[in-house]
Structure formats: C-alpha cells, structure tokens
Design an enzyme around this catalytic site. Structure first.
Site, PDB file in Angstrom:
ATOM      1  CD  GLU A  12      39.258  29.544 -26.368  1.00 45.83           C
ATOM      2  OE1 GLU A  12      38.886  30.470 -27.132  1.00 45.83           O
ATOM      3  OE2 GLU A  12      38.484  28.981 -25.576  1.00 45.83           O
ATOM      4  CG  HIS A  34      32.513  18.931 -24.899  1.00 43.67           C
ATOM      5  ND1 HIS A  34      31.395  19.338 -25.584  1.00 43.67           N
ATOM      6  CD2 HIS A  34      32.799  19.940 -24.035  1.00 43.67           C
ATOM      7  CE1 HIS A  34      31.013  20.523 -25.147  1.00 43.67           C
ATOM      8  NE2 HIS A  34      31.848  20.912 -24.205  1.00 43.67           N
TER       9      HIS A  34
END
Ligand SMILES: Cc1ncc(C[n+]2csc(CCOP(=O)(O)OP(=O)(O)O)c2C)c(N)n1
Ligand SMILES: [Mg+2]
Length: 732
Positions: A462, A532
């Site tokens: 990321e 999530h």
C-alpha cells in the site's frame, strides 16, 4: 518551469580524458570550492545554533565529495531530485545559495524552501527540480519512483502535458525530457525501511531512470551499520535486483565518486534502467547538534575516521598535484568563509513569517472545491419504461465517473491491487478472459478501454501505491489510486499522514500533489469480521491538508468523485462496500460533467423536532429510523447527510440545530474519539443557547467488528439504535 537547455556543467576536454577522470584543473577547483563552502555553512550554522539564532542543525560534513560530484554531473531544472538532509553539497552544486540555506536555518519568511516551516537542510527548490523533503527517513524513495514514472508517462503521452483551463491542470506546468534522471538518496540506516525495498522493486521492474545514492557513514544516529544491514554492506544485499547498474565507491574520494556516478548516470540516460551507487562516507560532526557521538563511539574510531576527511584529503590532493598552492588555497578559503559569514549576517536579519499565515497553503490557493465552479446539475436521461430500469448503483456510477474523467483528462492513471482487468494483457487481447477490474469491480473495463499504461496493477504494497502516486502528482499527473480495503490502509500511513497532505504546506506552495485515494470502507457485510469491516475516517479528518469524502448514494458518489478528480488537493474518497450495490440511493447516470461541491451537506429529509447528522451507511439506517418515528410518534426528524467530512458543512448543521434544538450525531465508526465527538463538541460550544437537550451520539461499540453476524449487528449501530436515541432525545 523554464525549458532552457541545461548543459552539463563540466565538459570533458578530450586531451585530459585520462587524467582526473576527464576533469580539468578548473573543474577540480570548482569542486573543492563547493565542498569547502558546504562545510563552512555547517560550521556557521553550528555557531548560530550555539548563539540560539537558529534552532536546529544537521550537517553534511563528511559527505561532501560524493554529493558535490553528483551535483556537478546532474542537471538542475532538468533532472529531478529527492535528496535527504546530508545533501548540502549536492544542493549547492545544483544552484542553491548559502544565503537561501541560512534563511531556512533562521526560519525566515523568505526561506525559499519552506517559508520558515521546515527545519534547516530540508531542501526544496521548484526552479531546480529539488522536490521538498520531509524528516521521516525513507519516504522519499517511492515518490522518486513515481516522479520517474511520470517522466516516462509524459514522454509516451506528450498530449497529456497540455494546460487545460477549468481543472487542476491549469496550475501545473509539465516539462519532460527523454533522458532525465531522478536522483534519490538516503543514509545507510534508512535502507532498513520497507519503502526503500519497495522502491527498488518498482524501479527494477519498470526499468525506471532512478539514481539511488546511499551515503553510508556507518551510523544511524548511534546505531552502527551492522545492526541495520545484515552483513554490514547494503551493496551485497541489493545486488540481485534485475536491470540495475551497481557501484560501490569510496565516497570521500572525489575522483572515484565522480567516475562511479558518471558511469551510473550514463547508464540511466541511455535508457537502460536504474542505478545504485553506494558511497562510503564519514560523519565527523555527530548525527546532529542534539547528539554527542562520544557517548557511543570511542576516540580511536573517530580518529581513524578523521583521516578520511574528504575536505582535507582533496585539499592535499590539489596541492600535491600542483593545481593550487597553499597560498591560493588559503585565499580561496578565506574568501568563502567571509561569503558565508555575510550570508549568515543577512539571514539573521531577515523577517520572520507574518503572524496568521500558518494556515496558508494547506490546500490549493487557486482552486476551491467548495465553490460554485464545482456545482453542476445532473443531466437526466429520458425516463425509462420501467421506473427502476435506468437506475444505476453506486458501483456503476463510480465506474462511469472514472471512465468519463479518463476520457477527458489524459493525465489520469489508475492503479492499485487487482484494479487492472488483466496484467497479462495478451489474454485480454485474445479474448481468452473477461478481466477482473477490482475485487469489487469498480475499475472494470478501464484497462481494456484506456490501455495498460493508464490502468495497471501495483505490487501488493500500500505504501508503494500512495508513495508513487504522490511522486506522479508532484510532476503534474492525476493518479486516482485504490486501496482495496480500508483495513489495509495502514502500510501507507506514513505516506498518507507525513507526505501527501504536507507537501504543499511544507514547501510553502512550492510543490503540490493532488491525488485521489479511493478506499473501500465499512461493515454491515455479514461475515466481514475485524479485517474487512473497519471504518476510521476520523484518523484522516484529523490530518490537515487532506480532503475526506464519504458519499451515501450513487449520485453523490459520482458527483463528488468528479470534484475530487478535478480539484487540486489530495482527496481521500471513502466508498462504503455495503452501499456499492444497495437498492437505496440508486440513480440514473447524471452525465459526464456532474459535480457536487465539497463541504455542502444534503438535507435528506426536512423536519422540525429533532436533527440527525450523519453520513455513509448510517444515512439509510437513520432514514428508516426517522420514517418510523414519524409513523409511530408523530415526531418530525430532519436528516442531514454531510457527504464530505473535511471540509464539512457547519452552516447546514447550525441552521438545522437552531431550528430543531435537539441533535444526534450518528456514525458507523466507534464512538469514542470519533468524528461525532468533534461535531458534538462544536455544537455544544457554539450553539449551546439553541439547545433544548444534550447533544447525543450513536456509533459503533468501542471494539472491533466480529465475524458472527449476530455479534456484528450488536457492535455496529443499527436503524433501531438510531430510533431508540431519537425517542430518548425527543422525550428529554
Ligand atoms: C521514520 C523515521 N524514524 C526515525 C527517525 C529519526 N531519525 C532521524 S535520522 C535517523 C538516522 C538516519 O540514519 P542514516 O539513514 O544512516 O542517515 P545518516 O543520518 O547517518 O546520514 C533517525 C533514526 C526519522 N527521522 N524517521
Ligand atoms: Mg548513516
């Protein structure tokens, strides 16, 4: 930026090619002059710090030979530079003046690098292409990679450089050359940072024109090199990366450094790929003035190091070679010392930044995304035969916006994990596969439509995504990148907190990096669990310089994303996964120019008894609660969807609270220290006299989201929780 042709400052006379690596005596004298000047500025700053006229000092001492060699070989205003704090010699050779450096040391308003905002030796010079540097070690690497990618991109897409009125492009000059080099450097200790390795991977993979210079002084503050680097030698560790040219050199030796760097730069300019130059240097002045190396380095080691001092060695060399005699050297040194002193006297007398200017340049001074310029009406297509037939989901309208904007603006590139349709593009070309286009399919079909150099997969890293995007945007591109799940944004946190939103402010508007970071966020997934389902938007609204957007429906998502792309600031665009394909909030395609300005809330439902302020997935839940309240209790609830969280629409909040006198702030993220705390505090502070009841909050429990759906329901705020809060507050 000027496009004047920049000649290498040192031309090689053929007759002298063998001697002194092709440098003439005049060049050698010039190199010594720059090295000595660099050391003298450090010495002068140390004196000023002791006199409390400056507030920090970190030196380039011991690194001068390697750095000046790099500076005379590279081209200011043509090549690009991501130096670190020891690179005074490089910056002097590129054209920064001692006075400019000393202005930064005193924190003067006229400090051209930062306007008194950054510590000394945090180089920045838009004219010379020296990109503003920060204090975190290693964050410069991925940005340098992005900068190099941008150069390659503009070379391939020259039309993308054109200035266009009406969006961020109007304010960015883009200049590119076929053979430019992007220089990036750090110390030995910094090579322990993961972002260093991520940058080598991408530079290698894409054969980018990046010159990595590692200045190995064997210490990272007090930590010796063998603690940071297994085996104590970084060259050995990196040697397996493909496409690189590698060199290891005595960085205290001018001629050896010059030769190694010249070969490396030639390799890059010829288009072969990146180069890595590892220079062994010394650090004679402790880490900084706040450090005393006698605490961890014995006298014997320091004495040995002093024998390698590049200034004394090169001085002796010039004498020995008969290039300058003692008297001439002495005269030159006196002259340089005097010049530095004069520059220091002038800098000390310079004006400080004016009071009240500290908010300047957090955001673009040219383009205001809250203005009417970003307010357009949707173009409604003819009504479909079936009322729901033309209704598009949030996922559809985000994809449509990306497509429209990519068509309109050739500077846009899209990358992230799995965002491409298919990295092995021959599979697509041969129609063997349909293509993926994102784990939520938001970027589906974009690679097929716009090509693999505009839509591509990143490595699974990321920081790599955000760091490269930052470098690209600094060069004038518009990266619209994706973070696959908010839960995995943290590896990019350094870039997101310390780099992306700080670049404009810390360079006093010298540089900017308008980038859009799209992030899939939120829970209510039934089984999304802890990794999530996270929210956490307040971490980013707590970061000055970052716009934060959180739409609740398809039309807003489309219009706000377009504003995000066309504006001139870094934007975090939060897309709720649960809302991607929800029936709630579907809308017809609003046309290719639909925009919603930032900082304008939407009144979802008018009411007069009580206000609910919310955003994101709580909007449909609060709406359900409000409708039930009307039905069952005849209480009329006004519902406000903030849509953007920074900036937010205080006027809409205040108007509603002054009308209803009762207010609830509701959000999906955890309660304590959350976004609602700030809004509630401001209401209590500024609207106290208008309140008939305490300000109430509805939010998730202060824990993580569990996998088991019933437990998830219990943790996340439900429509019923909002309903109960409304009942309670209405009865207060
Ligand atoms: C991410 C980060 N961690 C810690 C620091 C504090 N710090 C500043 S410089 C430094 C040592 C850097 O050593 P090295 O990379 O070898 O460079 P040198 O100073 O020796 O030239 C440290 C730990 C920082 N600035 N950034
Ligand atoms: Mg070091």
């Amino acid at each position: 930026m000027a496009t004047t042709k920049v000649e290498p400052k040192i031309a090689v006379a053929p007759s002298e090619k063998e001697k002194y690596e092709g440098l003439t005596p005049a060049h050698l004298i010039e190199i010594y002059r720059l090295m000595y000047q660099s050391r003298k500025i450090d010495d002068r700053e140390i004196m000023l710090k002791r006199q409390q006229k400056i507030f920090f000092q970190i030196s380039g001492a011991g690194h001068e030979a390697l750095l000046v060699a790099a500076g005379v070989l590279l081209r200011p205003g043509y090549d690009w530079f991501y130096p670190y704090y020891r690179d005074r010699g490089l910056c002097l050779a590129l054209g920064n003046t001692p006075y400019e450096m000393l202005l930064q040391a005193v924190g003067a308003a006229d400090d051209p690098a930062s306007g008194g905002r950054q510590m000394p030796s945090h180089w920045s010079n838009p004219k010379l292409n020296i990109v503003t540097g920060s204090s975190p070690t290693g964050t410069q690497f991925l940005q340098a990679v992005g900068c190099a990618e941008a150069g390659c991109y503009f070379q391939k897409h020259p039309g993308a450089a054109a200035k266009v009125a009406g969006d961020y492009r109007e304010f960015k000059d883009v200049v590119f050359h076929g053979d430019e080099v992007v220089y990036v450097s750090s110390g030995d200790g910094t090579t322990s940072q993961g972002e260093f390795w991520e940058s080598l991977s991408t530079a290698s993979n894409l054969k980018l024109p990046v010159l990595f210079v590692i200045e190995d002084n064997e210490y990272a503050i007090s930590v010796p090199v063998e603690v940071n680097t297994p085996g104590g030698n970084i060259s050995r560790l990196v040697s397996g990366f493909p496409n690189f040219h590698f060199a290891e050199v005595d960085g205290t030796d001018v001629l050896a450094s010059y030769a190694a760097l010249k070969t490396a730069i030639d390799y890059i300019r010829a288009g072969n790929g990146p180069a890595f130059v590892h220079g062994h240097v010394i650090r004679p002045y402790s880490h900084s003035l706040s450090d005393d190396e006698k605490l961890y380095r014995p006298e014997s080691e320091r004495k040995l190091e002093a024998e390698r001092d590049p200034i004394t060695r090169f001085r002796a060399f010039l004498g020995h070679e008969g290039i300058l005699d003692e008297a001439a050297l002495h005269e030159m040194e006196l002259d340089l010392t005097e010049q530095v002193q004069e520059a220091a006297d002038k800098a000390v007398a310079a004006a400080f930044p004016k009071p009240g200017t500290y908010m300047q340049y957090l955001y673009s001074p040219n383009l205001d995304p809250t203005s009417h310029a970003f307010e357009t009406e949707p173009i409604r297509p003819p009504l479909p035969a079936k009322p729901s037939g033309g209704e598009k989901t949030m996922a559809d309208l985000i994809n449509a916006c990306l497509k429209d904007e990519m068509k309109r603006d050739p500077r846009i590139v899209i990358f992230g994990e799995d965002v491409a349709d298919c990295s092995r593009e021959e599979y697509l070309r041969d129609k063997q596969v349909k293509g993926k286009g994102g784990v939520f399919k938001l970027t589906s079909g974009l690679q097929a439509a716009f090509g693999s150099d505009r839509v591509f997969n990143s490595p699974l890293a990321e920081a790599n995504i955000v760091g490269r995007a930052t470098g690209m945007a600094t060069r004038g591109m518009k990266p619209v990148v994706e973070i696959q799940f908010f839960d995995y944004i943290w590896p990019a946190m350094h870039q997101l907190r310390n780099e992306l939103p700080t670049i404009r402010w810390r360079s006093n508007n010298g540089f900017s990096c308008p980038t859009v970071i799209r992030v899939a966020i939120g829970g209510y997934l039934t089984g999304g669990a802890i990794y999530h389902s996270q929210c956490g938007e307040s971490i980013f609204t707590h970061t000055p310089g970052m716009r934060v957007v959180f739409p609740s429906n398809a039309l807003d998502a489309n219009g706000l994303l377009r504003t995000a792309i066309r504006c001139d600031d870094p934007v975090m665009f939060l897309e709720h996964k649960r809302l991607y394909r929800e029936t709630f909030g579907r809308a017809p395609y609003p046309g290719p120019d639909y925009m919603v300005p930032f900082g304008k809330a939407k009144t979802v439902r008018l009411g007069h008894d009580l206000t609910v302020i919310t955003y994101g997935a709580l909007v449909p839940r609060a709406l359900q609660a409000a409708q039930r309240m009307e039905r069952e209790h005849n209480i009329s609830v006004e519902l406000i969807d903030l849509r953007t969280l920074n900036p937010y629409d205080w006027e809409a909040i205040a108007n509603s609270v002054c009308k209803t006198h009762r207010v609830i702030v509701a959000h999906e993220d955890t309660l304590s220290w959350g976004y609602g705390a700030e809004i509630a505090a401001r209401i209590a502070d500024e609207l106290f006299d208008d309140l008939d009841a305490p300000v109430k909050r509805v939010a998730a429990k202060d824990t993580f989201v569990a996998y088991q759906p019933q437990v998830e329901d219990e943790i996340l705020p439900q429509a019923n929780d909002v309903f109960k809060a409304i009942v309670e507050l209405a009865g207060y």
